[in-house]
Design a protein around this motif. Sequence first.
Motif, PDB file in Angstrom:
ATOM      1  N   TRP A 338       0.836  -1.199   0.000  1.00 28.53           N
ATOM      2  CA  TRP A 338       0.000   0.000   0.000  1.00 28.53           C
ATOM      3  C   TRP A 338       0.869   1.246   0.000  1.00 28.53           C
ATOM      4  O   TRP A 338       1.958   1.280   0.536  1.00 28.53           O
ATOM      5  N   LYS A 395      -7.400  -0.119 -10.880  1.00 33.03           N
ATOM      6  CA  LYS A 395      -8.493  -0.254  -9.917  1.00 33.03           C
ATOM      7  C   LYS A 395      -8.105  -1.068  -8.688  1.00 33.03           C
ATOM      8  O   LYS A 395      -8.887  -1.177  -7.743  1.00 33.03           O
ATOM      9  N   GLN A 397      -6.851  -2.133  -5.180  1.00 32.25           N
ATOM     10  CA  GLN A 397      -6.664  -1.528  -3.857  1.00 32.25           C
ATOM     11  C   GLN A 397      -5.956  -2.545  -2.959  1.00 32.25           C
ATOM     12  O   GLN A 397      -6.546  -3.558  -2.602  1.00 32.25           O
ATOM     13  N   SER A 399      -4.551  -4.770  -0.015  1.00 29.50           N
ATOM     14  CA  SER A 399      -5.032  -5.154   1.312  1.00 29.50           C
ATOM     15  C   SER A 399      -4.653  -6.602   1.554  1.00 29.50           C
ATOM     16  O   SER A 399      -4.363  -7.358   0.627  1.00 29.50           O
ATOM     17  N   ARG A 773      -7.074   6.456   5.277  1.00 29.96           N
ATOM     18  CA  ARG A 773      -5.760   6.867   4.784  1.00 29.96           C
ATOM     19  C   ARG A 773      -4.606   6.230   5.549  1.00 29.96           C
ATOM     20  O   ARG A 773      -3.443   6.449   5.221  1.00 29.96           O
ATOM     21  N   GLN A 775      -2.491   2.965   7.226  1.00 33.38           N
ATOM     22  CA  GLN A 775      -2.245   1.528   7.189  1.00 33.38           C
ATOM     23  C   GLN A 775      -1.200   1.168   8.229  1.00 33.38           C
ATOM     24  O   GLN A 775      -0.216   1.891   8.418  1.00 33.38           O
ATOM     25  N   LYS A 790      -0.471   6.986   1.768  1.00 35.82           N
ATOM     26  CA  LYS A 790       0.301   6.210   0.812  1.00 35.82           C
ATOM     27  C   LYS A 790       1.694   6.775   0.559  1.00 35.82           C
ATOM     28  O   LYS A 790       2.397   6.325  -0.332  1.00 35.82           O
TER      29      LYS A 790
END
Length: 916
Positions: A338, A395, A397, A399, A773, A775, A790
């Motif tokens: 990420w 696209k 994301q 995780s 926002r 992580q 990020k």
Amino acid sequence: MKQLTCFFICFFLSEVSGFEIPINGLSEFVDYEDLVELAPGKFRLVAENQRYQHRRVQCSYTLVEEITQRSLPGESGEIMEEADQVTLYSYKVQSTITSRMATTMIQSKVVNNSPQPQNVVFDVQIPKGAFISNFSMTVDGTTFRSSIKEKTVGRALYAQARAKGKTAGLVRSRALDMENFRTEVNVLPGAKVQFELHYQEVKWRKLGSYEHRIYLQPGRLAKHLEVDVWVIEPQGIRFLHVPDTFEGHFDGVPVISKGQQKAHVSFKPTVAQQRICPNCRETVVDGELVVLYDVKREEKAGELEVFNGYFVHFFAPDNLDPIPKNILFVIDVSGSMWGVKMKQTVEAMKTILDDLRAEDHFSVIDFNQNVRTWRNDLISATKTQVSDAKRYIEKIQPSGGTNINEALLRAIFILNEANNLGLLDPNSVSLIILVSDGDPTVGELKLSKIQKNVKENIQDNISLFSLGMGFDVDYDFLKRLSNENRGIAQRIYGNQDTSSQLKKFYNQVSTPLLRNVQFNYPHTSVTDVTQNNFHNYFGGSEIVVAGKFDPAKLDQLESIITATSANTQLVLETLAQMDDLQDFLSKDKHADPDFTRKLWAYLTINQLLAERSLAPTAAAKRRITRSILQMSLDHHIVTPLTSLVIENEAGDERMLADAPPQDPSCCSVENDPHFIIYLPKSQKNICFNIDSEPGKILNLVSDPESGIVINGQLVGAKKPNNGKLSTYFGKLGFYFQSEDVKIEISTEAITLSGGSSTFALSWSDTAQVMNQRVQISVKKAKVVTITLDKEMSFSVLLHRVWKKHPINVDFLGIYVPPTNKFSPNAHGLIGQFMQEPKIHIFNERPGKDPEKPEASMEVKGQKLIVTRGLQKDYRTDLVFGTDVTCWFVHNSGKGFIDGHYKDYFVPQLYSFLKRP
């Protein structure tokens, strides 16, 4: 291929006296009768039989001090008005390329005209993969020379010098596209210093030419600036070109002279030409000088040269068309990717997908704890399909966890099945490109088992390439994975231009391949010709084989050498006229008569380093290690197994080339708590301790404008040691106000609170948690990484001690990266240094401790006494740490930090700092 990485040397020198820099004529070179001018009207005319001087440099030269100006006579009657008190007298380079073997000497001479001692830095950029062979330095008449020692011997000599209170320095290294050799020395008023560095490298053919890249970064005007590149190619030079990389500023300054087998590039701008504008004191010499050339091949695809007991065989045919490729992109989309890594990955994929040809076939696999495929089969690389793949990647994301094992096995299955069903062009090549940070957290976690699974399943016609994303990538694992399976690995750094890095990587994959090439040498005449000496530069479609040779059996080497490439039989003629080659080279003063031996050693050591990383047993690794070490010592080459020991004639002042450092953080805090503040503009580490009490909460970063707070609560040791109770950070609090997210990290647990929800992790976990926002990534019992937006990342290290230790307790260390994401109003013990203060360190002198010299430091309008020493950076070695050189500010940082350290106490773990 294992490569020697860049260097950072800190030289601690005091009490030096002067030496004389010669100011008479520079060394001259023999005449070249067959040189003629190239590009009429573009470059300055050079008459035949003119004498030339020979230099080449990749040298970034800076001085770390406050600078005042004075006058200095320039060359050709010029006046260097308001020249620096520390004068760069000369900046010169000699570089000779003999049959693609390049040897480079860099020399810099400096004079301290200031009435005060000055710190002088010699900062040289060398090519990635080059081997340093020698370094010397003369300071005020005292000369330091280098020798190559086995690493443990070098470290012992270094330790002896330190133990005796003598001068000692340390070389550091880290891998980037260009690699730095950096030395720093304190020079007394009136003193003169000369630096000289030697290194060697092999030029590999890339996209139809050889490239000699020279980074010119003197940092200031040089009274004498000379760069000369000589190219000697017995096979003949087909073309030679010097692109304009200085935007027309030096039109007519680079002079190119070219003959049939020799060429010379001279770059010698005057002081006036170096100026960025007519009345400016700044230099425009800040960029690359690039020399591109290729050799003549005519109808034959190979060249064999025999000289001084060694032979080298080049094989680089020009008539191979691009081969269709079958590519499976395997993309890591786990939580650890990420932020910046994922942005880089998307950019990487767009760059690579744009370079696919219509005859290529591809698909995309993305994985976290699960594995997904964009298409289950290989798809033709039409514009429509490429655009669809880009949209799919954009696209994603990130995780979840990281299941590298299953993802690679899925890619191998798809390619194996397509091949078994006869769906692939028999003339095509199959590639897997893995994009990851190389840290499995789900499924098979044992790296050796993943390597074994891949090796057992992948077919011989498939190559595995790896792109390692970010500074914390497990690059060694990715490199082993690729080396075992006919591929290479490339590291992508977040602080550099990602597109250019990717272009270089993909150029190694996208050009014509030489596959299944076999060379049949007469075994009775040639020794040491094994896979150890075989180098196939994948991207350049070039193979180079080198070996030892018995001149008594020259007639046997004159036999035909056969190579098979993509179903085409190529008969390669041998160059049997050894006398002709010797006669040719002996007439040229610049030709390196040792080029065949150096090239053989270079190839062999690199191949052995690669084999060492893949050794199946400890015994095999020891055997290979002994071979590398012996070759490094025999050929005077700095490798990962050797150290460059630099010492004066008396042997009582000593420096050492060894040990890679970590990538610089803005700031770090470890036990006591001890702060290390890295100031990038000054290129200095400044350290201070905070001596406080257990239970106190210190503000590290407080930025009300961006809504970010980082605080640390102190814990004490179990009891005092030598009358002092040590303190540590036992708990850290992060508060991101705009997200209403609070993170508490203690030595026991990690807790994330957002709104009404709370999520807890243990240090025994390896996991990722995301919240808008923010992580959090946890590596079991090692490190927690917190990423915001990020782009902004913070690292917290866990230090465990023996539970029954009579004094010490578990504690935390924090590393804050350099970033411009904080507002100008950020403050705190660390936050205030996001806006770097101007410092001036001068008058370095012996301290009370012989190993710790003192100096004066001017900062924030105050003059402080600072002490130079070593502190620990624990990011690489969590137990023993890595030594970091820094200037220590006494009295809890008084004078360096704003106010008093007690001004940074806050009442709660998430409190903003109240400033007076």
